[in-house]
Design an enzyme around this catalytic site. Sequence first.
Site, PDB file in Angstrom:
ATOM      1  N   HIS A  89      -1.455   7.593   3.710  1.00 53.33           N
ATOM      2  CA  HIS A  89      -2.045   8.683   4.515  1.00 53.33           C
ATOM      3  C   HIS A  89      -3.127   8.209   5.482  1.00 53.33           C
ATOM      4  O   HIS A  89      -3.487   8.943   6.395  1.00 53.33           O
ATOM      5  CB  HIS A  89      -2.666   9.751   3.611  1.00 53.33           C
ATOM      6  CG  HIS A  89      -1.675  10.503   2.792  1.00 53.33           C
ATOM      7  ND1 HIS A  89      -0.597  11.172   3.345  1.00 53.33           N
ATOM      8  CD2 HIS A  89      -1.588  10.704   1.448  1.00 53.33           C
ATOM      9  CE1 HIS A  89       0.105  11.738   2.371  1.00 53.33           C
ATOM     10  NE2 HIS A  89      -0.471  11.472   1.216  1.00 53.33           N
ATOM     11  N   ASP A 108       7.453   8.858  -1.547  1.00 53.73           N
ATOM     12  CA  ASP A 108       6.337   9.621  -2.128  1.00 53.73           C
ATOM     13  C   ASP A 108       6.582  11.110  -1.855  1.00 53.73           C
ATOM     14  O   ASP A 108       7.183  11.468  -0.839  1.00 53.73           O
ATOM     15  CB  ASP A 108       5.052   9.160  -1.435  1.00 53.73           C
ATOM     16  CG  ASP A 108       3.785   9.643  -2.103  1.00 53.73           C
ATOM     17  OD1 ASP A 108       3.133   8.835  -2.787  1.00 53.73           O
ATOM     18  OD2 ASP A 108       3.429  10.826  -1.921  1.00 53.73           O
TER      19      ASP A 108
HETATM   20 ZN   LIG Z   1       1.774  11.393  -2.794  1.00 52.27          ZN
END
Ligand SMILES: [Zn+2]
Length: 374
Positions: free
Chosen positions: A127, A164
């Site tokens: 991220h 993910d």
């Molecule tokens: Zn995650």
Amino acid sequence: MNRPLYVFYGDEILTYYFGPSHPFNQKRVKLSVDLMKDLGLFSHKNQLLPIRQASIEEALAFHQEKYINFLQEVEKTGDIYLDQGDTPSFRGCLQASLWIVGATLQALDAVLTESVYAFNPGGGLHHAHRYRASGFCILNDAAIALEIARRKYGINKAAYIDIDVHHGDGVFYGFYAEDWLLDLDLHQDGRTLFPGTGFVQEIGEGGALGLKRNIPLAPGASDDSAMYAWREVIEPSIREFKPEMIVMQCGADAHYGDPLAMLSWSNNTYTNFARSIAELSEEICNGRLLLLGGGGYKPSNACLAWAAIALTVSGQEAPDSLPDSWTEKFKEAYGYSPPESILEPETQDPRTLQSTQKTVQNLKALIQSRITPS
Ligand SMILES: [Zn+2]
């Protein structure tokens, strides 16, 4: 798949610690590596190797200097949030992040120079953006490794696959217009989960149009959806693009029971994906396969998924039961008993499978219409 697997781990990554009440905790990585050890994974050709710390210069391969300077100041006191409230700073937070990046870069070097598969289960912090932290991620080790693969090792075409449960936005938008990187991201629909991005319509821009592909899954999507998306999008995209190396972020938070997300994959999906990606890497890019960890907020899920991946890429079957030695360690660390086996029944959900089929058809139609000359 007779290639050795190198796993990179050092207790230094435990310094990446947001405090006792925060959901992200690298202790699960230590327990995962303990499980690999106790399963005998490192008894033959596979190796467990120590890690090094990356340099600031290496971090700058992806991140902006202004952001790194900011982190150098912030880590002296560690008293502010780095984003809107998910990612606290802490004393030494940049140094801790550099250990994670260093482990990923060692794994990258092993893949590109030693004819092995490599796995950093403590990495995959997908991220973090070029200029900011996000979603528990301060530095983006995956993106740094991709940049360094291109600049230092001369890789001209790479594929990044992200399984993910959260959209890998730091990598996806960090390279949105880069035509050397195929980015395939399978995740829970951003309308229902952080970071709220990763839609079918986002397919890259400029020379990279069609090389960024999202497959958002509805909450509840199970193994049948995961395998459908893999067969219909991930496998053919890699065969078509023919990358020189593959990086796969193996966040384990799409596993059922994760407290932060709502997908319902079992370990069958992690095992099937691992087998397929190792075979594809042999077929397409001489086995150049770098595996990273990622999310996974139910510790036993993360341990079992990552052990399943490590066993599978090294051509080993998961045993029927887990070693008692490890079960005891896990209980001591977390205060509950982990499941008795890595093996789990497959999950199916016909309703979400239908929705996945529609999503995949929409993605294929969009790519067809935008990149095929009419
Ligand atoms: Zn995650």
